[in-house]
Motif scaffolding. Structure first.
Motif, PDB file in Angstrom:
ATOM      1  N   LYS A 109      -3.777 -13.796   5.448  1.00  0.00           N
ATOM      2  CA  LYS A 109      -4.216 -13.473   6.809  1.00  0.00           C
ATOM      3  C   LYS A 109      -4.415 -11.964   6.930  1.00  0.00           C
ATOM      4  N   ILE A 110      -5.589 -11.561   7.338  1.00  0.00           N
ATOM      5  CA  ILE A 110      -5.898 -10.140   7.497  1.00  0.00           C
ATOM      6  C   ILE A 110      -5.487  -9.693   8.892  1.00  0.00           C
ATOM      7  N   SER A 111      -4.764  -8.589   8.949  1.00  0.00           N
ATOM      8  CA  SER A 111      -4.261  -8.086  10.234  1.00  0.00           C
ATOM      9  C   SER A 111      -5.388  -7.473  11.066  1.00  0.00           C
ATOM     10  N   ILE A 112      -5.313  -7.711  12.372  1.00  0.00           N
ATOM     11  CA  ILE A 112      -6.272  -7.093  13.292  1.00  0.00           C
ATOM     12  C   ILE A 112      -5.580  -6.025  14.142  1.00  0.00           C
ATOM     13  N   GLU A 135       5.137 -10.611   6.304  1.00  0.00           N
ATOM     14  CA  GLU A 135       6.413  -9.900   6.322  1.00  0.00           C
ATOM     15  C   GLU A 135       6.797  -9.344   4.948  1.00  0.00           C
ATOM     16  N   GLN A 136       5.970  -9.584   3.955  1.00  0.00           N
ATOM     17  CA  GLN A 136       6.246  -9.009   2.635  1.00  0.00           C
ATOM     18  C   GLN A 136       6.327  -7.491   2.730  1.00  0.00           C
ATOM     19  N   VAL A 137       7.345  -6.920   2.126  1.00  0.00           N
ATOM     20  CA  VAL A 137       7.459  -5.462   2.066  1.00  0.00           C
ATOM     21  C   VAL A 137       6.792  -5.053   0.757  1.00  0.00           C
ATOM     22  N   THR A 149       1.941  -5.845   6.394  1.00  0.00           N
ATOM     23  CA  THR A 149       2.551  -5.320   7.619  1.00  0.00           C
ATOM     24  C   THR A 149       4.067  -5.182   7.484  1.00  0.00           C
ATOM     25  N   GLY A 150       4.681  -5.998   6.628  1.00  0.00           N
ATOM     26  CA  GLY A 150       6.114  -5.855   6.396  1.00  0.00           C
ATOM     27  C   GLY A 150       6.470  -4.492   5.848  1.00  0.00           C
ATOM     28  N   LEU A 151       5.601  -3.940   5.005  1.00  0.00           N
ATOM     29  CA  LEU A 151       5.827  -2.596   4.471  1.00  0.00           C
ATOM     30  C   LEU A 151       5.661  -1.551   5.563  1.00  0.00           C
ATOM     31  N   LEU A 152       4.654  -1.735   6.408  1.00  0.00           N
ATOM     32  CA  LEU A 152       4.398  -0.753   7.467  1.00  0.00           C
ATOM     33  C   LEU A 152       5.559  -0.668   8.451  1.00  0.00           C
ATOM     34  N   SER A 157       6.731   7.099   8.204  1.00  0.00           N
ATOM     35  CA  SER A 157       5.715   8.123   8.417  1.00  0.00           C
ATOM     36  C   SER A 157       4.531   7.895   7.494  1.00  0.00           C
ATOM     37  N   ASP A 158       3.449   8.631   7.751  1.00  0.00           N
ATOM     38  CA  ASP A 158       2.312   8.609   6.841  1.00  0.00           C
ATOM     39  C   ASP A 158       2.722   9.123   5.461  1.00  0.00           C
ATOM     40  N   ASP A 159       3.671  10.051   5.431  1.00  0.00           N
ATOM     41  CA  ASP A 159       4.127  10.607   4.153  1.00  0.00           C
ATOM     42  C   ASP A 159       4.711   9.509   3.266  1.00  0.00           C
ATOM     43  N   GLU A 160       5.561   8.670   3.834  1.00  0.00           N
ATOM     44  CA  GLU A 160       6.163   7.590   3.058  1.00  0.00           C
ATOM     45  C   GLU A 160       5.109   6.588   2.616  1.00  0.00           C
ATOM     46  N   LEU A 161       4.197   6.236   3.514  1.00  0.00           N
ATOM     47  CA  LEU A 161       3.132   5.304   3.163  1.00  0.00           C
ATOM     48  C   LEU A 161       2.261   5.886   2.050  1.00  0.00           C
TER      49      LEU A 161
END
Length: 265
Positions: free
Chosen positions: A54-57, A93-95, A109-112, A117-121
């Motif tokens: 499923k692609i997030s919107i 919910e997968q990280v 999205t689980g990772l987000l 922060s953007d730095d961690e991502l």
């Protein structure tokens, strides 16, 4: 004799394929898959994943991944074969996050929810993209091809010398376990450490703080504190060694981070 022919073919393949190296580290690689074929497989796999997941919107999540991804792609500093950069957020919910040859990147999205922060991502995405730029996937395929070739030679040799079936099965089982524990898993851990190193370079070059990588992995370690696989049986380094390595590496990338950050202010 079949054994001689197969050995000769393996020798020729190794001789022709062993001249590749990772640009950022200089480590030599055995690559038997063309960059073009690798990219085609990546593009096809990504299309399949988009059909299955499923692609997030979520506008905020997509904006963050696009923002960070485009900057990381720009920091790679060289063109990837057949690269068609695409960054997709999957509603799960997968990280987790991943990157495929051809410039295809997926973030869950689980990772987000875990990144602060953007730095961690950026450190996570840089790591995944580093796997692709370093051609780790093609290297793993090539290693498996070589291991299978050697296994075939061994099986033919035992057939030729009429080795008893029970002995033959035992030798092949030992060979399989030895290759896995003694070669494939150590290489997998090497790939992870190499991707951490190169990923920090990409993140810092895009203006993101490389110190954020260790902070993120500390959270991941706390999240996965229920138990762990012994390092020698794992595809990844231990959390402790990974965090220590990231903390050791971060200072050397701070100048690049400071210089790049000015460009985005």
């Amino acid at each position: 004799m079949k054994i001689t022919v197969i050995l000769s073919l393996i020798s020729v393949i190794i001789a022709l394929s062993g001249c590749s190296s990772v640009p950022e580290t200089g480590r030599r690689q055995l690559i038997m898959v063309s960059a073009g074929d690798e990219a085609k497989m990546g593009l096809a796999s990504f299309e399949d994943i988009k059909k299955q997941e499923k692609i997030s919107i979520d506008a905020k999540a997509n904006a963050q991944v696009q923002r960070v991804g485009q900057r990381i792609a720009g920091a790679v500093g060289r063109d990837l074969p057949n690269a068609q950069w695409e960054f997709v957020v999957f509603d799960s919910e997968q990280v987790n996050a991943f990157a495929l040859p051809g410039g295809k990147v997926g973030v869950y999205t689980g990772l987000l929810k875990l990144v602060a922060s953007d730095d961690e991502l950026a450190c996570v995405m840089g790591h995944e993209i580093a796997h692709v730029t370093s051609r780790h996937g093609a290297e793993r395929v090539s290693q498996n091809m070589l291991a299978s070739g050697v296994s075939s030679v061994g099986a033919l040799a035992m057939d030729y010398y009429n080795v008893a079936p029970a002995t033959r099965d035992g030798v092949m089982a030992l060979y399989g376990a030895g290759v896995q524990v003694g070669a494939l898993l150590p290489f997998s851990r090497l790939h992870e450490t190499e991707a951490d190193t190169i990923g920090l370079k990409f993140a810092a070059g895009a203006g993101y703080d490389p110190r954020a990588a260790a902070a993120f992995w500390k959270k991941m370690a706390a999240k996965n504190s229920g138990g762990s696989t012994p390092t020698w049986m794992s595809t990844h380094p231990s959390d402790e060694s990974r965090i220590a390595n990231l903390e050791k590496l971060a200072p050397q990338y701070m100048p690049a981070y400071e210089n790049a950050r000015k460009a985005y202010q």
